[in-house]
Design a protein around this motif. Sequence first.
Motif, mmCIF file in Angstrom:
data_model
loop_
_atom_site.group_PDB
_atom_site.id
_atom_site.type_symbol
_atom_site.label_atom_id
_atom_site.label_comp_id
_atom_site.label_asym_id
_atom_site.label_seq_id
_atom_site.Cartn_x
_atom_site.Cartn_y
_atom_site.Cartn_z
ATOM 1 N N LEU A 1 -0.588 -18.468 4.501
ATOM 2 C CA LEU A 1 -1.253 -17.338 3.867
ATOM 3 C C LEU A 1 -2.762 -17.539 3.803
ATOM 4 O O LEU A 1 -3.253 -18.666 3.685
ATOM 5 N N MET A 2 -3.480 -16.428 3.864
ATOM 6 C CA MET A 2 -4.931 -16.423 3.687
ATOM 7 C C MET A 2 -5.264 -15.531 2.502
ATOM 8 O O MET A 2 -4.682 -14.450 2.348
ATOM 9 N N ALA A 3 -6.185 -15.978 1.667
ATOM 10 C CA ALA A 3 -6.628 -15.152 0.545
ATOM 11 C C ALA A 3 -7.375 -13.937 1.075
ATOM 12 O O ALA A 3 -8.051 -14.000 2.108
ATOM 13 N N LYS A 4 -7.249 -12.835 0.366
ATOM 14 C CA LYS A 4 -7.862 -11.586 0.823
ATOM 15 C C LYS A 4 -9.372 -11.718 0.966
ATOM 16 O O LYS A 4 -9.955 -11.238 1.954
ATOM 17 N N ASP A 5 -10.020 -12.367 0.010
ATOM 18 C CA ASP A 5 -11.474 -12.489 0.108
ATOM 19 C C ASP A 5 -11.868 -13.376 1.290
ATOM 20 O O ASP A 5 -12.913 -13.166 1.917
ATOM 21 N N GLU A 6 -11.020 -14.348 1.642
ATOM 22 C CA GLU A 6 -11.287 -15.185 2.810
ATOM 23 C C GLU A 6 -11.192 -14.365 4.089
ATOM 24 O O GLU A 6 -12.009 -14.514 5.007
ATOM 25 N N TYR B 1 -10.948 -3.623 7.456
ATOM 26 C CA TYR B 1 -11.089 -4.047 6.058
ATOM 27 C C TYR B 1 -10.271 -3.156 5.128
ATOM 28 O O TYR B 1 -9.803 -3.613 4.069
ATOM 29 N N GLN B 2 -10.059 -1.893 5.504
ATOM 30 C CA GLN B 2 -9.218 -1.012 4.687
ATOM 31 C C GLN B 2 -7.757 -1.479 4.712
ATOM 32 O O GLN B 2 -7.071 -1.461 3.690
ATOM 33 N N LEU B 3 -7.287 -1.897 5.877
ATOM 34 C CA LEU B 3 -5.923 -2.402 5.995
ATOM 35 C C LEU B 3 -5.757 -3.697 5.211
ATOM 36 O O LEU B 3 -4.739 -3.910 4.550
ATOM 37 N N VAL B 4 -6.763 -4.558 5.284
ATOM 38 C CA VAL B 4 -6.720 -5.810 4.518
ATOM 39 C C VAL B 4 -6.661 -5.512 3.025
ATOM 40 O O VAL B 4 -5.909 -6.140 2.276
ATOM 41 N N GLU B 5 -7.431 -4.542 2.584
ATOM 42 C CA GLU B 5 -7.434 -4.185 1.159
ATOM 43 C C GLU B 5 -6.063 -3.696 0.702
ATOM 44 O O GLU B 5 -5.624 -3.970 -0.418
ATOM 45 N N LEU B 6 -5.367 -2.987 1.573
ATOM 46 C CA LEU B 6 -4.061 -2.444 1.214
ATOM 47 C C LEU B 6 -2.957 -3.492 1.250
ATOM 48 O O LEU B 6 -1.908 -3.317 0.609
ATOM 49 N N ALA B 7 -3.160 -4.566 1.974
ATOM 50 C CA ALA B 7 -2.113 -5.565 2.170
ATOM 51 C C ALA B 7 -1.899 -6.405 0.908
ATOM 52 O O ALA B 7 -2.855 -6.821 0.257
#
Length: 312
Positions: free
Chosen positions: A136-141, A183-189
């Motif tokens: 896993l990767m942190a969202k902010d990373e 970045y929108q997809l990452v935010e939703l994940a």
Amino acid sequence: MKVSIIVPTYNGGSTLKKCVTSLSAQTYTDIEIIIVNDGSTDNTATLATSLAHGDDRIQVITQENGGVSAARNTGIKVATGDILMFVDGDDYVDPDYCRLAVENMTTYESDICIMGYLREEGAAIEKHLLAHPAGLMAKDEVMVKASDLDMGNFVGCKAFRAHLFEHVQFLEGKNYEDIRIFYQLVELAAKISYRPVTTYHYVQHPNSIVTTLSKRNIRDSLEAAAVQYEYFARNYPQAAQAAHEYLLVVAVRYCLYMDHDDLYDQAQRYLRELPIPAGLKKKYRWPMILFKRLPFTWGLVRWAVQRLQPAK
């Protein structure tokens, strides 16, 4: 889990067969391949139909030319898979492209799987992998790494749960659309995972969008970079700091080639206010220094550049 692989193509007569053949050979068999012929004027439509003959996993859709974003949106609308993957019609993948992504997403229960890729330009091949273990990767990373060439924010070499696209779509009529949507997809994940493999072959052609110096590309790249940067500045300061190098590069390009308008003023503001990143290539560093310290000299440089290498 079923995987829908969306393949946008425009005048892909010379590359589509290699692309689709690599998809048909996937070791993960629960797939559908959606070829979206975006108004091609060559033999793409005939080729796509012949590739689909005898393989009921392949669906061909032909539409009027609307650009890669419109083609991807069309593919998303008809996709029936639980997971969406994107492969441009001039790229290709290894046989385990889908399997490795699905295994990773299953193991970590992630909504997005990020993988590495190989960038191919003629005989030159560059491997792009993050210095990060599988997991896993942190969202902010992920947001920080979004502008990192080793990961990139293009949607190839990644897998997405289909439900993410219930909330966002590719912006049609614009190039550099991946920057706007990733970045929108990452935010939703809820969870994002990484698998350090290079199963995607990103083939760089001389006349591709990212290598063509045109006023449309210069404008679209700055618009996309600015939208991403402003979002990061509000929500992920570290990501904004990481992204501002690319932003400055496209801002310099805009101020060198484009006429004065509102976006030109925005580019100038970025060049005035943001520091020059350490380690930036000389061909970008010197124009930024001239802009900040010697505005008269900058004007001469702009005049010379527009005459020696005019944008189309």
